[in-house]
Scaffold this motif. Structure first.
Motif, PDB file in Angstrom:
ATOM      1  N   ILE A 107       0.864  -1.326   0.074  1.00 43.68           N
ATOM      2  CA  ILE A 107       0.032  -0.044  -0.055  1.00 43.68           C
ATOM      3  C   ILE A 107       0.839   1.450   0.011  1.00 43.68           C
ATOM      4  N   TYR A 108       2.119   1.108   0.079  1.00 50.80           N
ATOM      5  CA  TYR A 108       2.956   2.272   0.124  1.00 50.80           C
ATOM      6  C   TYR A 108       4.459   1.829  -0.113  1.00 50.80           C
ATOM      7  N   ILE A 122       4.425   7.626   8.280  1.00 50.09           N
ATOM      8  CA  ILE A 122       4.067   7.290   6.705  1.00 50.09           C
ATOM      9  C   ILE A 122       2.536   7.415   6.672  1.00 50.09           C
ATOM     10  N   ARG A 123       2.106   7.943   5.589  1.00 51.21           N
ATOM     11  CA  ARG A 123       0.811   8.427   5.358  1.00 51.21           C
ATOM     12  C   ARG A 123       0.096   7.592   3.999  1.00 51.21           C
ATOM     13  N   VAL A 124      -0.906   6.976   4.564  1.00 53.45           N
ATOM     14  CA  VAL A 124      -1.677   5.771   3.693  1.00 53.45           C
ATOM     15  C   VAL A 124      -3.128   6.533   3.599  1.00 53.45           C
ATOM     16  N   LYS A 125      -3.596   5.757   2.571  1.00 53.12           N
ATOM     17  CA  LYS A 125      -5.260   6.108   2.292  1.00 53.12           C
ATOM     18  C   LYS A 125      -5.919   5.775   3.561  1.00 53.12           C
ATOM     19  N   ILE A 160      -2.478   1.132  11.813  1.00 51.69           N
ATOM     20  CA  ILE A 160      -2.769   2.297  10.813  1.00 51.69           C
ATOM     21  C   ILE A 160      -3.558   2.942  11.650  1.00 51.69           C
ATOM     22  N   THR A 167      -6.910  10.790   5.288  1.00 51.72           N
ATOM     23  CA  THR A 167      -5.647  10.198   5.282  1.00 51.72           C
ATOM     24  C   THR A 167      -5.605   9.156   6.855  1.00 51.72           C
ATOM     25  N   ARG A 169      -2.231   7.116   9.159  1.00 51.56           N
ATOM     26  CA  ARG A 169      -0.702   6.990   9.402  1.00 51.56           C
ATOM     27  C   ARG A 169      -0.425   6.033  10.098  1.00 51.56           C
ATOM     28  N   VAL A 183       5.234  -0.821   2.724  1.00 50.07           N
ATOM     29  CA  VAL A 183       4.132  -1.037   3.614  1.00 50.07           C
ATOM     30  C   VAL A 183       3.208  -2.209   3.122  1.00 50.07           C
TER      31      VAL A 183
END
Length: 188
Positions: A107-108, A122-125, A160, A167, A169, A183
């Motif tokens: 995902i990242y 780390i920023r993810v959806k 997460i 978002t 993180r 990730v």
């Protein structure tokens, strides 16, 4: 889950047991071997999981630790409090461990950013909120259409968390800022 074949690493295994309580409540392992080198892999298996008949073991985390010589002449490996009492396997390995991940689980793929207070971020959806993920530090070796082969330096199991309206993180310590990582979503 991520699994590795322990049967192939039997010759490299130098310790199997629990992380003991050290000074100040921190975790520690004292090794009596004299020729172990200075860099070791510490593999933490998933809770309650055992090695199967083929030698595969589901892992929770892999850490690369430095060995320090103590005052008593024994080799010490120090851990944070969260690792105290956990089962682990320590292997001495010259090369990095190679693992393969499916691209759809990643995902990242990028660098750990620095948050306002200096910690790793780390920023993810937002759709992955509440899930657990493996943060893999290492270098990608082979990139095919469906899989990526990675030489692993460390694997951390993280949650997460919410960041803002759009978002989520993954939080890390400041030691990981500006490190390249993948990730990978953890399976249920």
């Amino acid at each position: 889950m991520i699994s590795i074949n322990i049967k192939e690493m039997r010759k490299e295994k130098i310790y199997e047991g629990r992380v003991k309580m050290g000074h100040g409540g921190r975790g520690t392992i004292r090794l009596h071997n004299s020729n172990i080198g200075d860099q070791l892999y510490v593999i933490f298996p998933s809770y309650g999981k055992k090695e199967d008949k083929d030698g595969n073991l589901e892992i929770d985390e892999i850490l690369r630790k430095t060995v320090e010589l103590g005052k008593d002449g024994k080799n010490n490996i120090d851990f944070n409090r969260e690792y105290r009492g956990r089962k682990c396997i320590i292997i001495k390995r010259e090369s990095l461990i190679k693992l393969e991940f499916a691209k759809w689980k990643i995902i990242y793929d990028g660098i750990v950013k620095k948050s306002f207070n200096g910690q790793g971020l780390i920023r993810v959806k937002d759709m992955f909120l509440g899930e657990r993920a493996f943060v893999v530090f290492g270098e990608s070796l082979n990139d095919s259409n469906e899989n990526i082969m990675v030489s692993v330096n460390e694997i951390r199991n993280k949650g997460i968390h919410p960041d803002n309206d759009h978002t989520s993180r993954v939080l890390l310590s400041k030691d990981y800022v500006n490190c390249k990582c993948l990730v990978v979503l953890q399976e249920a």
